[in-house]
Design a protein around this motif. Structure first.
Motif, mmCIF file in Angstrom:
data_model
loop_
_atom_site.group_PDB
_atom_site.id
_atom_site.type_symbol
_atom_site.label_atom_id
_atom_site.label_comp_id
_atom_site.label_asym_id
_atom_site.label_seq_id
_atom_site.Cartn_x
_atom_site.Cartn_y
_atom_site.Cartn_z
ATOM 1 N N GLU A 234 -4.324 -11.017 -13.155
ATOM 2 C CA GLU A 234 -3.788 -12.279 -13.665
ATOM 3 C C GLU A 234 -2.615 -12.023 -14.607
ATOM 4 O OE1 GLU A 234 -6.895 -14.520 -15.422
ATOM 5 O OE2 GLU A 234 -8.035 -14.756 -13.566
ATOM 6 N N LEU A 235 -2.759 -11.018 -15.462
ATOM 7 C CA LEU A 235 -1.680 -10.665 -16.387
ATOM 8 C C LEU A 235 -0.444 -10.196 -15.630
ATOM 9 C CD1 LEU A 235 -0.617 -10.042 -19.268
ATOM 10 C CD2 LEU A 235 -1.708 -7.795 -19.065
ATOM 11 N N ALA A 236 -0.653 -9.327 -14.626
ATOM 12 C CA ALA A 236 0.475 -8.797 -13.859
ATOM 13 C C ALA A 236 1.172 -9.900 -13.075
ATOM 14 C CB ALA A 236 -0.012 -7.701 -12.914
ATOM 15 N N SER A 237 0.418 -10.825 -12.493
ATOM 16 C CA SER A 237 1.009 -11.903 -11.697
ATOM 17 C C SER A 237 1.792 -12.864 -12.579
ATOM 18 C CB SER A 237 -0.090 -12.664 -10.955
ATOM 19 O OG SER A 237 -0.791 -11.810 -10.075
ATOM 20 N N ALA A 238 1.227 -13.160 -13.742
ATOM 21 C CA ALA A 238 1.872 -14.133 -14.630
ATOM 22 C C ALA A 238 3.125 -13.581 -15.291
ATOM 23 C CB ALA A 238 0.879 -14.591 -15.704
ATOM 24 N N SER A 239 3.184 -12.259 -15.467
ATOM 25 C CA SER A 239 4.305 -11.664 -16.195
ATOM 26 C C SER A 239 5.511 -11.392 -15.319
ATOM 27 C CB SER A 239 3.861 -10.354 -16.857
ATOM 28 O OG SER A 239 3.504 -9.393 -15.865
ATOM 29 N N GLY A 240 5.373 -11.635 -14.015
ATOM 30 C CA GLY A 240 6.497 -11.355 -13.125
ATOM 31 C C GLY A 240 6.868 -9.890 -13.118
ATOM 32 N N THR A 241 5.874 -9.007 -13.057
ATOM 33 C CA THR A 241 6.087 -7.574 -13.166
ATOM 34 C C THR A 241 7.008 -7.038 -12.068
ATOM 35 O OG1 THR A 241 4.986 -5.423 -13.147
ATOM 36 C CG2 THR A 241 4.030 -7.115 -11.779
ATOM 37 N N GLU A 242 7.730 -5.985 -12.396
ATOM 38 C CA GLU A 242 8.557 -5.284 -11.414
ATOM 39 C C GLU A 242 7.874 -4.001 -10.958
ATOM 40 O OE1 GLU A 242 12.369 -4.631 -13.088
ATOM 41 O OE2 GLU A 242 12.855 -6.757 -13.278
ATOM 42 N N MET A 243 6.575 -3.961 -11.046
ATOM 43 C CA MET A 243 5.807 -2.801 -10.616
ATOM 44 C C MET A 243 6.132 -2.453 -9.160
ATOM 45 S SD MET A 243 1.703 -2.551 -10.112
ATOM 46 C CE MET A 243 1.498 -3.549 -11.555
ATOM 47 N N PRO A 244 6.361 -1.168 -8.841
ATOM 48 C CA PRO A 244 6.681 -0.788 -7.464
ATOM 49 C C PRO A 244 5.601 -1.240 -6.492
ATOM 50 C CG PRO A 244 7.064 1.042 -8.961
ATOM 51 C CD PRO A 244 6.395 -0.027 -9.765
ATOM 52 N N GLY A 245 6.006 -1.944 -5.441
ATOM 53 C CA GLY A 245 5.079 -2.361 -4.399
ATOM 54 C C GLY A 245 4.371 -3.666 -4.667
ATOM 55 N N PHE A 246 4.485 -4.225 -5.869
ATOM 56 C CA PHE A 246 3.722 -5.424 -6.205
ATOM 57 C C PHE A 246 4.208 -6.637 -5.405
ATOM 58 C CE2 PHE A 246 2.250 -8.976 -8.800
ATOM 59 C CZ PHE A 246 0.965 -8.574 -9.106
ATOM 60 N N GLY A 247 5.524 -6.801 -5.308
ATOM 61 C CA GLY A 247 6.057 -7.928 -4.564
ATOM 62 C C GLY A 247 5.723 -7.844 -3.085
ATOM 63 N N GLN A 248 5.814 -6.638 -2.522
ATOM 64 C CA GLN A 248 5.486 -6.462 -1.107
ATOM 65 C C GLN A 248 4.018 -6.744 -0.863
ATOM 66 O OE1 GLN A 248 6.756 -2.724 0.457
ATOM 67 N NE2 GLN A 248 6.056 -3.136 2.526
ATOM 68 N N PHE A 249 3.174 -6.332 -1.807
ATOM 69 C CA PHE A 249 1.742 -6.593 -1.703
ATOM 70 C C PHE A 249 1.480 -8.097 -1.657
ATOM 71 C CE2 PHE A 249 -1.858 -7.932 -4.355
ATOM 72 C CZ PHE A 249 -2.906 -7.547 -3.543
ATOM 73 N N GLN A 250 2.080 -8.854 -2.561
ATOM 74 C CA GLN A 250 1.854 -10.287 -2.599
ATOM 75 C C GLN A 250 2.410 -10.978 -1.347
ATOM 76 O OE1 GLN A 250 3.444 -11.354 -6.575
ATOM 77 N NE2 GLN A 250 1.315 -11.785 -7.127
ATOM 78 N N ALA A 251 3.536 -10.482 -0.839
ATOM 79 C CA ALA A 251 4.104 -11.054 0.381
ATOM 80 C C ALA A 251 3.174 -10.839 1.569
ATOM 81 C CB ALA A 251 5.476 -10.437 0.659
ATOM 82 N N HIS A 252 2.589 -9.647 1.662
ATOM 83 C CA HIS A 252 1.663 -9.360 2.759
ATOM 84 C C HIS A 252 0.420 -10.232 2.647
ATOM 85 C CE1 HIS A 252 -1.607 -7.157 4.822
ATOM 86 N NE2 HIS A 252 -0.668 -6.858 5.713
ATOM 87 N N ALA A 253 -0.097 -10.389 1.435
ATOM 88 C CA ALA A 253 -1.279 -11.217 1.235
ATOM 89 C C ALA A 253 -1.003 -12.653 1.656
ATOM 90 C CB ALA A 253 -1.717 -11.163 -0.230
ATOM 91 N N SER A 254 0.195 -13.139 1.351
ATOM 92 C CA SER A 254 0.558 -14.507 1.721
ATOM 93 C C SER A 254 0.723 -14.643 3.230
ATOM 94 C CB SER A 254 1.852 -14.905 1.005
ATOM 95 O OG SER A 254 2.286 -16.173 1.412
ATOM 96 N N ARG A 255 1.328 -13.632 3.857
ATOM 97 C CA ARG A 255 1.592 -13.703 5.304
ATOM 98 C C ARG A 255 0.318 -13.613 6.130
ATOM 99 N NH1 ARG A 255 4.428 -9.666 5.446
ATOM 100 N NH2 ARG A 255 3.181 -8.119 6.555
ATOM 101 N N THR A 256 -0.609 -12.725 5.754
ATOM 102 C CA THR A 256 -1.819 -12.511 6.548
ATOM 103 C C THR A 256 -2.958 -13.438 6.154
ATOM 104 O OG1 THR A 256 -2.620 -10.820 5.002
ATOM 105 C CG2 THR A 256 -1.254 -10.087 6.865
#
Length: 469
Positions: free
Chosen positions: A246-268
């Motif tokens: 929840e903290l990572a999602s709310a903070s708009g983190t630039e953690m490597p792979g985080f955006g791709q992870f969320q995109a995959h979760a949304s797509r599948t």
């Protein structure tokens, strides 16, 4: 939490109490393992799964629970490991074969592989990806016939535990230590932890089964206590991961792979699970992420409690809709020429993990399911029921084949260990073929027939009595 899992906990509790009342505590270990490593993890994390797949998964888990509890009850009522075992003539025929296998198989494997992952890890010039590929080439990608690679696995989970336990039982301590060290080095050669753990677990459980009953009772009580602590740790870990995510999602983190992870979760449409959170590259947020356990404690919780139940849920989600249909029955046959060109565990891994975590996995990665989820992939819950029935029948036959021979008792101990360590992480066909449970069963059958030959001729009582101290 899926509270419909609570009745299952009650069923397992009854089976455990029955075993204790019969003085056969060790016979309850398979049910204890399935309770703590399948039922309770599902109860804890099922709220993070899609509701439809969680409901189907609960039925699959329930079917296996019933089969295991019934097999535990039958074994508690009828299995009697002799307090004193005899060395039969058939033992003398099989033991030299075991010695040859345990000594030569590792040599053949290491020479065939060329590169040993454990040694290659000392090379500072190799990247983590290169090391991972070397490990892949050492095991499943090794250019040898599939059966030969299966025999390599049998050496660690079957041949070496049986030989080690036999040497311990006969108090040949130097031989037992040599075989143990030899096998541990071989198990660690791949740099993977699981082969090492399986060898120790199988050997330990065989030795405990052959020990006085009070030893087995103590081990079972300690096992229940230890797993209870880890279950509580899992609940705490899941809460900490939820808070971190929840903290990572709310903070708009630039953690490597985080955006791709969320995109995959949304797509599948695959929900985010505590296992997913563990896999994310959080090196940039180490200070922000809550952690109440050591690194090894986190690893144990992930590998034993969070990983297997989540992978199983992915299988329930993948088949049949996302996969394009049920798996063909020919995949049950352990022959490369008959199986599908692409292993189902590899298809699942690419769909659920490689695309989601490209930094963590390769295109060759495989995500193997436990007994219930793998059986489901062939045709639904009816196949889960069939797998549970096979599990029950083999346990019953194992009890009926148990004889007074020393090697027979050791093989039954290995069968009990297989039922304890594999159902939550391996399919029924993997248990039978890849891990050698069918070999154990056939061995017990041969020994049952060979027991008619009687004890080996001996000049004094020492040859039998000394082996059963």
């Amino acid at each position: 939490m899926h509270y419909l899992a609570l009745p299952l906990i009650g069923v397992h509790a009854l089976a455990i109490v029955f075993a204790f009342r019969r003085g056969q505590e060790m016979q309850a270990l398979p049910g204890i393992s399935w309770l703590f490593l399948a039922v309770l993890p599902f109860w804890i994390v099922s709220g993070r799964f899609a509701e439809d797949t969680a409901n189907i998964q609960l039925i699959g888990i329930s079917v296996v629970s019933i089969a295991i509890c019934l097999s535990d009850a039958f074994a508690s009522a009828y299995a009697r490991v002799p307090a004193k075992t005899e060395r039969l003539s058939i033992d003398g025929l099989l033991l030299p074969v075991l010695v040859v296998f345990v000594l030569l198989i590792p040599i053949v494997h290491l020479l065939s592989a060329g590169h040993v992952p454990l040694i290659e890890r000392l090379n500072p010039d190799l990247s983590p990806e290169e090391l991972a590929m070397i490990r892949e080439n050492f095991s499943k990608l090794l250019a040898l016939p599939e059966f030969i690679k299966v025999v390599f696995n049998w050496n660690i989970v079957l041949f070496a535990p049986v030989l080690t336990a036999y040497l311990v039982k006969t108090e040949r301590w130097r031989g037992a230590v040599f075989v143990a060290v030899w096998t541990v080095l071989y198990a660690l050669a791949s740099s993977a932890r699981l082969p090492f753990i399986l060898y120790l677990a199988n050997t330990f459980l065989i030795i405990v089964l052959l020990a006085p009953p009070r030893v087995g009772r103590t081990v079972v009580i300690c096992t229940i206590g230890g797993l209870s602590v880890l279950t509580a740790a899992t609940q705490e870990r899941v809460a900490a991961l939820d808070q971190w995510y929840e903290l990572a999602s709310a903070s708009g983190t630039e953690m490597p792979g985080f955006g791709q992870f969320q995109a995959h979760a949304s797509r599948t449409g695959l929900p985010v699970t505590p296992g997913d959170m563990e896999r994310l590259d959080d090196r940039l947020l180490d200070e922000q992420r809550p952690s109440t356990f050591t690194r090894y404690g986190d690893y144990a919780v992930y590998r034993a409690f969070l990983g297997p139940i989540e992978v199983a849920n992915r299988w329930y989600a993948f088949f049949p809709d996302a996969s394009g249909g049920w798996r063909p029955m020919r995949d049950l046959v352990p022959l490369p020429g008959l199986r599908s060109a692409q292993h189902a565990a590899n298809r699942l891994a690419i769909w659920a993990y490689v695309e989601r975590f490209p930094r963590n996995y390769f295109q060759t990665s495989r995500a193997y399911a436990g007994l219930d989820a793998d059986a489901y992939s062939y045709g639904g819950l009816i196949l889960v029921a069939l797998a549970g029935f096979v599990l029950l029948i083999i346990r019953i036959l194992g009890v009926l084949l148990l004889s007074s021979g020393r090697l027979s008792a050791i093989l039954y101990g290995l069968l009990l260990s297989f039922y304890t360590v594999f159902p939550f992480q391996a399919s029924i066909q993997a248990m039978l073929f890849s891990h050698g449970m069918l070999v154990v069963f056939v061995g017990m059958l041969i020994l049952k027939i060979g027991s008619q030959m009687g004890p080996v001729a001996r000049g004094s009582a020492r040859s039998v009595v000394a082996d059963d101290k």
